[in-house]
Scaffold this motif. Sequence first.
Motif, PDB file in Angstrom:
ATOM      1  N   THR A  78       0.833  -1.193   0.000  1.00  0.00           N
ATOM      2  CA  THR A  78       0.000   0.000   0.000  1.00  0.00           C
ATOM      3  C   THR A  78       0.874   1.251   0.000  1.00  0.00           C
ATOM      4  O   THR A  78       2.078   1.194   0.280  1.00  0.00           O
ATOM      5  CB  THR A  78      -0.906   0.034   1.238  1.00  0.00           C
ATOM      6  OG1 THR A  78      -0.077   0.146   2.407  1.00  0.00           O
ATOM      7  CG2 THR A  78      -1.768  -1.224   1.340  1.00  0.00           C
ATOM      8  N   VAL A  79       0.218   2.368  -0.301  1.00  0.00           N
ATOM      9  CA  VAL A  79       0.930   3.640  -0.220  1.00  0.00           C
ATOM     10  C   VAL A  79       1.447   3.853   1.201  1.00  0.00           C
ATOM     11  O   VAL A  79       2.570   4.326   1.410  1.00  0.00           O
ATOM     12  CB  VAL A  79       0.009   4.801  -0.650  1.00  0.00           C
ATOM     13  CG1 VAL A  79       0.680   6.150  -0.402  1.00  0.00           C
ATOM     14  CG2 VAL A  79      -0.393   4.665  -2.109  1.00  0.00           C
ATOM     15  N   GLN A  80       0.624   3.490   2.195  1.00  0.00           N
ATOM     16  CA  GLN A  80       1.030   3.629   3.595  1.00  0.00           C
ATOM     17  C   GLN A  80       2.296   2.823   3.866  1.00  0.00           C
ATOM     18  O   GLN A  80       3.249   3.331   4.463  1.00  0.00           O
ATOM     19  CB  GLN A  80      -0.102   3.132   4.506  1.00  0.00           C
ATOM     20  CG  GLN A  80       0.267   2.982   5.982  1.00  0.00           C
ATOM     21  CD  GLN A  80       0.416   4.307   6.691  1.00  0.00           C
ATOM     22  OE1 GLN A  80      -0.382   5.204   6.465  1.00  0.00           O
ATOM     23  NE2 GLN A  80       1.426   4.430   7.536  1.00  0.00           N
ATOM     24  N   GLU A  81       2.339   1.594   3.409  1.00  0.00           N
ATOM     25  CA  GLU A  81       3.500   0.735   3.642  1.00  0.00           C
ATOM     26  C   GLU A  81       4.715   1.250   2.865  1.00  0.00           C
ATOM     27  O   GLU A  81       5.844   1.213   3.377  1.00  0.00           O
ATOM     28  CB  GLU A  81       3.173  -0.703   3.228  1.00  0.00           C
ATOM     29  CG  GLU A  81       2.138  -1.375   4.119  1.00  0.00           C
ATOM     30  CD  GLU A  81       1.618  -2.678   3.543  1.00  0.00           C
ATOM     31  OE1 GLU A  81       1.180  -3.532   4.330  1.00  0.00           O
ATOM     32  OE2 GLU A  81       1.644  -2.834   2.292  1.00  0.00           O
ATOM     33  N   GLY A  82       4.486   1.692   1.635  1.00  0.00           N
ATOM     34  CA  GLY A  82       5.591   2.229   0.839  1.00  0.00           C
ATOM     35  C   GLY A  82       6.197   3.459   1.488  1.00  0.00           C
ATOM     36  O   GLY A  82       7.419   3.654   1.453  1.00  0.00           O
ATOM     37  N   PHE A  83       5.371   4.287   2.093  1.00  0.00           N
ATOM     38  CA  PHE A  83       5.860   5.479   2.795  1.00  0.00           C
ATOM     39  C   PHE A  83       6.600   5.079   4.067  1.00  0.00           C
ATOM     40  O   PHE A  83       7.686   5.598   4.362  1.00  0.00           O
ATOM     41  CB  PHE A  83       4.673   6.382   3.127  1.00  0.00           C
ATOM     42  CG  PHE A  83       5.056   7.687   3.776  1.00  0.00           C
ATOM     43  CD1 PHE A  83       5.566   8.739   3.025  1.00  0.00           C
ATOM     44  CD2 PHE A  83       4.908   7.857   5.140  1.00  0.00           C
ATOM     45  CE1 PHE A  83       5.916   9.945   3.620  1.00  0.00           C
ATOM     46  CE2 PHE A  83       5.261   9.065   5.750  1.00  0.00           C
ATOM     47  CZ  PHE A  83       5.763  10.104   4.985  1.00  0.00           C
ATOM     48  N   GLN A  84       6.024   4.147   4.793  1.00  0.00           N
ATOM     49  CA  GLN A  84       6.599   3.714   6.069  1.00  0.00           C
ATOM     50  C   GLN A  84       7.990   3.124   5.893  1.00  0.00           C
ATOM     51  O   GLN A  84       8.900   3.388   6.686  1.00  0.00           O
ATOM     52  CB  GLN A  84       5.654   2.680   6.679  1.00  0.00           C
ATOM     53  CG  GLN A  84       5.951   2.282   8.100  1.00  0.00           C
ATOM     54  CD  GLN A  84       4.818   1.435   8.656  1.00  0.00           C
ATOM     55  OE1 GLN A  84       3.667   1.855   8.667  1.00  0.00           O
ATOM     56  NE2 GLN A  84       5.138   0.236   9.102  1.00  0.00           N
ATOM     57  N   HIS A  85       8.169   2.369   4.812  1.00  0.00           N
ATOM     58  CA  HIS A  85       9.450   1.702   4.573  1.00  0.00           C
ATOM     59  C   HIS A  85      10.263   2.389   3.473  1.00  0.00           C
ATOM     60  O   HIS A  85      11.314   1.874   3.087  1.00  0.00           O
ATOM     61  CB  HIS A  85       9.209   0.233   4.211  1.00  0.00           C
ATOM     62  CG  HIS A  85       8.582  -0.551   5.323  1.00  0.00           C
ATOM     63  ND1 HIS A  85       9.280  -0.973   6.429  1.00  0.00           N
ATOM     64  CD2 HIS A  85       7.300  -0.952   5.504  1.00  0.00           C
ATOM     65  CE1 HIS A  85       8.461  -1.625   7.251  1.00  0.00           C
ATOM     66  NE2 HIS A  85       7.246  -1.626   6.713  1.00  0.00           N
TER      67      HIS A  85
END
Length: 1007
Positions: free
Chosen positions: A585-592
């Motif tokens: 997800t965009v959230q996961e891509g941002f987080q990592h």
Amino acid sequence: MSLFHALKSRSLLVLLILLVAATGWIVIDELRTSWLQAHYFVRLASRLNYKLEKGPSPSIRFPTSGPYDERLGYNKIPEYTNALMSHGFIVAEQVRMSSALLESPLSPIYAEKDQAGLTLLDHNQRLLYAFLSPTRVYTNFNAIPEILVDTLLFVEDKELLDSRYPTRNPAVNWSRLDRALFDQVLHVIHRQHDTPGASTLVTQIEKYRHSPEGRTSSIHEKFLQMDAASIRSYLHGRDNMADRRQIVVAYLNTVPLTARMGYGEVNGLGDGMWTWYGRNFDEFNHLLRRQDDESLQQRAEVYKQALSLIIAQRRPSYFLQKDSPALMRMTNHYLRLLGSAHLIPPALERTALSQPLHLNQGPLVPQVNSFVSQKAENLLRNGLLSLLRIPNLYTLDRLDLNVQTTLDGDAQRAVTDLLRQVQSSDGARTAGLYGHNMLGENDDPQRLSFSFTLFERSPGANLLRVQTDNLDQPFDINSGARLNLGSTSKLRTLITYLEIMTQLHQTYAGMSRQDLMRILAGSQDTLTRWALTYFSENPNSRLQDMLEAAMRRTYSGNPSEAFFTGGGLQRFENFEPEKDNGIMTVQEGFQHSVNLVFVRLMRDIVHHYETQTLSASLVGLIKTTPSTHNATAETGAAEVSVNASRQAQLSLFADHEGREFLFRFYKKYKGKTPDEMMQTLIDGVRAKPKSLALLFRSIEPEASFLQFTTFMHKQLPEAELGENSLQILYDKFAVEKYSLMDRGYLAGIHPLELWLVGYLFHHPTATQTQLVGASTQQRQEVYQWLFKSHNKRVQESRIHQMLELEAFQMIAADWRHLGYPFAALTPSYATALGASGDRPDSLAELMGIIVNQGLLMPTVAFQDLQFAKGTPYETHFVNRPAAGIRVLPEELTEVVRRALIGVVQDGTGIRLKDALAQKNGQVIEMGGKTGTGDQRFVTYAPSGKLIASRAVNRSATFVFLIGDRFFGTVTAYVHEPYAADYKFTSAMTVQLLKFLLPRLGLPTAME
């Protein structure tokens, strides 16, 4: 009867004689004692008063001339008032003058300061910086060696401290006045006769402080000096012995002794001895107090130097800069007079006469101070230059000004010291900066520069608490350069993505499913199609719900795809290879911080903006084919394939778009001078020799080679540009060598912008109508490539490049709205990874918007300014910044804030998880975005293959928030040729922040 008249006449005569005698006695007594003057001036002084009251004053006047008033800034307070009020300051307190003082032709009478200057205090009223001028002063009369007092009075004012007459007016010395009048008469008869003045010490002070240019220009000016000096001498009562002693102190502390290159104005004996003779203030005063034979040689040398300066004040520039032998002769003359008067011992006289005078007349080499220790002070002082519209630090430092800043002095000093310590291997190890993705075992931290900023949110503004770095140069890492700050750009990209979703919510929320499906059928970009589908399935969705759903959209991390962007094929890699085959997800891509997720997200953003540009009609000429590397078919990319059957549409488009671009660029450059236009144009391109040469030769095609070389050296002062290489550039980029379209393409700017600047450069008053008429040929030339269909691949590439350039111009406008510091972005998907550059202080401003829930709050470094404290000009300003401006919806900032916290909880900033807690044990939430910048000069083959790469600089940044009050940045930086030797990432800056946290004292502040 005759006897009676005789007696009467004799009595009248006696009475007359007695009256004359009494009058004479009164006059003589008055000349000696000034008894009547004392009573008169005391009463007058009591009426010339003032008091400080709340708010701006209706009854105040400021001086218009006089070296003292100009140096301390009193004459400029009205100008400073206008400047400060334009920046949100208000007048909190100001002096009210009495009517007598307002109407007086004299300068205001008060106890003037011998020493004043700029003082900076932190938010707890603790000293940060103080500059006092003069630097070396006597604090009171008793601090002055007796021999200096006796010498000064002998040379200038023998009767000043005559204790037999405690009420004497020191402004008038009748014997000197008589002699001066006599000399003036002789001067009329014999023009060569000298006319020494009759000024006493106190009138001299009045002259060099308050008279225009420190000179007596007329008899009227002389009487004004004497009147003001007389009143000032009786400020504390009729017995003015204490005031007269203070005159000696004031004179020795402030007497003008011209100026010296590298130092500036020299005022006072203390600064004069240091500047002209290199004498330490305490040492030379100690020598003058000694009486022993052992110190005679040194004492005589110092005494002669001090005497020379007392004499030099009569013609300081002449004696100290032009004719030092004349000063030597005059000093020896007075040594003999002082000896004859028994004011100095014979041994001192003989020894001093044998001593030469060696004046230090060359430029003074300023003392080199550590830039690191003064970073905060210099930041604040430069801020004051801008705030008060003052031309230089020299002028600023000499203002009688106290400033309370928002800085936390203790935290500022603690962080500065720690950043210095981590430049050593031991200090870096103590801070935990060695390890995986940080410093290698053999890395030298001394090559690294670290910077740190911290702001605190307050109800009305963002308050600067700490800003420092350990770079021992005037350069400021936080705001002084365009740095590749890596994946911190993903924060800006994410916000742009969510802003698009917010706009789509405003446009389509509440529509019927039937209407949504009809729009969906004609929609050409991925993000709009997703939003239409989302609303058809969630008809009553709130903005918060939609934004959270948008954060759950998925992308592939696969790096095998080549992307056509920035004018060619480019390939990208993830920092962590294990993310290469993931769908996230965009959230996961941002987080990592997954690069390929954000490259693909940027592609969707760009394609969305392409449909909003002036060239939207061209989008229909490009087929959209979904990429196999996206998570869903909806995340398609603009892969170009031109429909060549629309010549008429292209022709109309060319004329329409050419006009629109001209109007846009005209608005950008309207009102600028030629130099300002050129600089604005330069700011929009990469500062490379070829680009700058092309710009100059396009704008000034008739310029000579000498003008060209002057321009190039000014723009690239550190580049090694020899005459031969410059001649090649000059000839290569002659205006006739390339078409307007090619010149725009090579420079990386719109060709019509290049043409417009050149036209306005030579026709600065041209109107829009005149521009349209003059540009008919150029507008057709710029779009000729659209009509050439023999090379469809080139045509497709240029169409795509044009669309992409316009899209990035719109994205840049959105970024600038949120504080992005530069005019343009690199038109490439790599902008999502930091290719366009940024500044740490601008990232901090963006984080401030998040912390303030979408409000752009003013940043405050100065809380209040107090001019002329304790004087009739005292004015106190308090900062009342304007209200914040909403630039993002609160729902959007909450989604971004949760994403930032996710980075610390389970992402690239995990080192900081649970790192800060209040005294009650409650963990304070922290969030942020990491970024590693590896700026390189790279060369690619047409296929997209990397041919060469050279490291220019390497940086690591962490932009953070702490709770709901504090935010800032921490940055590490190393430049070439050392950049290639380091492999650290933003993990190091996260660790550095963890090390700094306990020294900031935040838990107590958060309670």
